[in-house]
Write an enzyme that holds these catalytic residues in place. Sequence first.
Site, PDB file in Angstrom:
ATOM      1  N   LYS A  69       0.851  -1.198   0.000  1.00  0.00           N
ATOM      2  CA  LYS A  69       0.000   0.000   0.000  1.00  0.00           C
ATOM      3  C   LYS A  69       0.879   1.237   0.000  1.00  0.00           C
ATOM      4  O   LYS A  69       1.900   1.290   0.694  1.00  0.00           O
ATOM      5  CB  LYS A  69      -0.915  -0.024   1.231  1.00  0.00           C
ATOM      6  CG  LYS A  69      -1.952   1.095   1.250  1.00  0.00           C
ATOM      7  CD  LYS A  69      -2.881   0.969   2.458  1.00  0.00           C
ATOM      8  CE  LYS A  69      -3.977   2.036   2.466  1.00  0.00           C
ATOM      9  NZ  LYS A  69      -4.883   1.918   3.620  1.00  0.00           N
ATOM     10  N   SER A 144      -9.981   1.911   2.575  1.00  0.00           N
ATOM     11  CA  SER A 144      -9.096   2.700   1.758  1.00  0.00           C
ATOM     12  C   SER A 144      -8.053   1.900   0.991  1.00  0.00           C
ATOM     13  O   SER A 144      -7.516   2.402   0.008  1.00  0.00           O
ATOM     14  CB  SER A 144      -8.368   3.705   2.645  1.00  0.00           C
ATOM     15  OG  SER A 144      -7.494   3.042   3.558  1.00  0.00           O
ATOM     16  N   SER A 168     -10.283  -0.527   6.752  1.00  0.00           N
ATOM     17  CA  SER A 168      -9.676  -0.405   5.426  1.00  0.00           C
ATOM     18  C   SER A 168      -8.957  -1.633   4.899  1.00  0.00           C
ATOM     19  O   SER A 168      -8.517  -1.632   3.753  1.00  0.00           O
ATOM     20  CB  SER A 168      -8.694   0.755   5.406  1.00  0.00           C
ATOM     21  OG  SER A 168      -9.400   1.949   5.263  1.00  0.00           O
TER      22      SER A 168
END
Length: 483
Positions: A69, A144, A168
Amino acid sequence: MTATELVGLTAAEAIGRIRAGELEPAELWSAYQQRAQADDLNAYTWVADADAPAADPAAPLAGVPVAVKDLFCTEGIPSQAGSRILENYCPPYTATAIQNIYDAGAPLLAKTNQDEFAMGSSNENSAYGPVLNPWDRARVPGGSSGGSAAAVAAGLAPWATGTDTGGSIRQPAALCGIVGFKPTYGAISRYGMIAFASSLDQAGTFTRDVTDAALLLEAMVGKDPYDSTCLGLPEPVQPPTATDLRGVRLGVPEELSGEGIEPGVLAAFERTLDIARDLGATVESTHLPHAAHGLSAYYLIAPAECSSNLARFDGVRYGMRVDDGGGLLDMYTGTRAAGFGDEVKRRIMLGTYALSSGYYDAYYGRAQKVRTKISEDFESAFSAFDFLVTPTSPGVAFELGAKSDDPLAMYFNDFCTVPMSLAGIPALSIPNGTAQAPGGSSTELPTGFQIAGPAFSENKLLNAAYALETALAFDSSPAREAS
Ligand code: GLN
């Protein structure tokens, strides 16, 4: 092996073949690199262009590449956290969690797209554009960590890291039909993870299955002198082996498994409870009396912490600067006005307000009290149950744009995941079937089943999830084949 067969392997299967001398790490790297470079889901913000790095088949992760990420700092490689304000920012160091993965023998394949500073549930808040869900490209992958979820589901990476502040990891894993694991708060170092809400931010994993989750988690965890809130885990994460749930007591909190959940998601949830019973578990309904206030508390605490954490983006130290000669204050405000997106600005304003003198006790102070009550609810529930189970997300993947103008509808996505974040306990989502999207769509979309346990129960949690996963036999191949 053909490239399709290669990306059909789980990471653990690939490691097994590498160790047996049947697969070259370089072959696996090239197959994934090609797919990553052809990414048309916008899952990636950066893809490695180098040839396969040297790999050690004896290392724990044996050279199986990983996607990371974008809010994890990676030395010399763009780490933009989905924000314009960090465009092209290349940090001078690597986050401990990612360094641990490198040290375990997994090279970096790509950085994944995400909502700006991890604020969002659909990946539509990224300055680098939305990510598409590989099950249906008109829909969001969740957020997210939407890029990590879409990449693993579509076979653009064997596995990926994510972060979970209120859901998330678990929610996008559910919307993309893969496994997402948020461990106990503090199990993994936050050093080098670009901060959103420090008392909630937790790194974790996106994988095809529970076995891979255990492997990647074991590589990431560990105490870190650079993060005083990081404890590691009391025992090594073991590969899960359980084949049944005999003696396991599952509690179903009524507050998180009824109102507001789409009927298709509830039906899948009920079917999974039946499977759990068949495997020998006892299933009883229970209560988390304050859980329904989780979102309200979260949307004070998280914005409050973010308003403080994001103060560092001032145009002086990191990323972009807008300076039209008007002096220091103009430079600060010009940079922040141009660099942050709407949702981030909304949260900074909410958080600053909640922390302001005169309002602190009424908002932030009260939210902290609710947080304590929620932790106590879990503690008392875990005296009667081994795990609590809920649907992961109240709905299946929704269409791009469907909730963009309604922040409260967007926030509701985390209704079932936020309480565990506030309590700091481990929770994992496994794919447990498909359901039709509401509104008469014929598309079948994945649903997720959340299992939460007491702090530091990672090994037991993984075992329970593994037994269920085996019985569920969810087929994740359509998302890979469509990509
Ligand atoms: N969707 C939630 C939010 O917008 C949770 C995000 C997260 O876990 N990082 O804050």
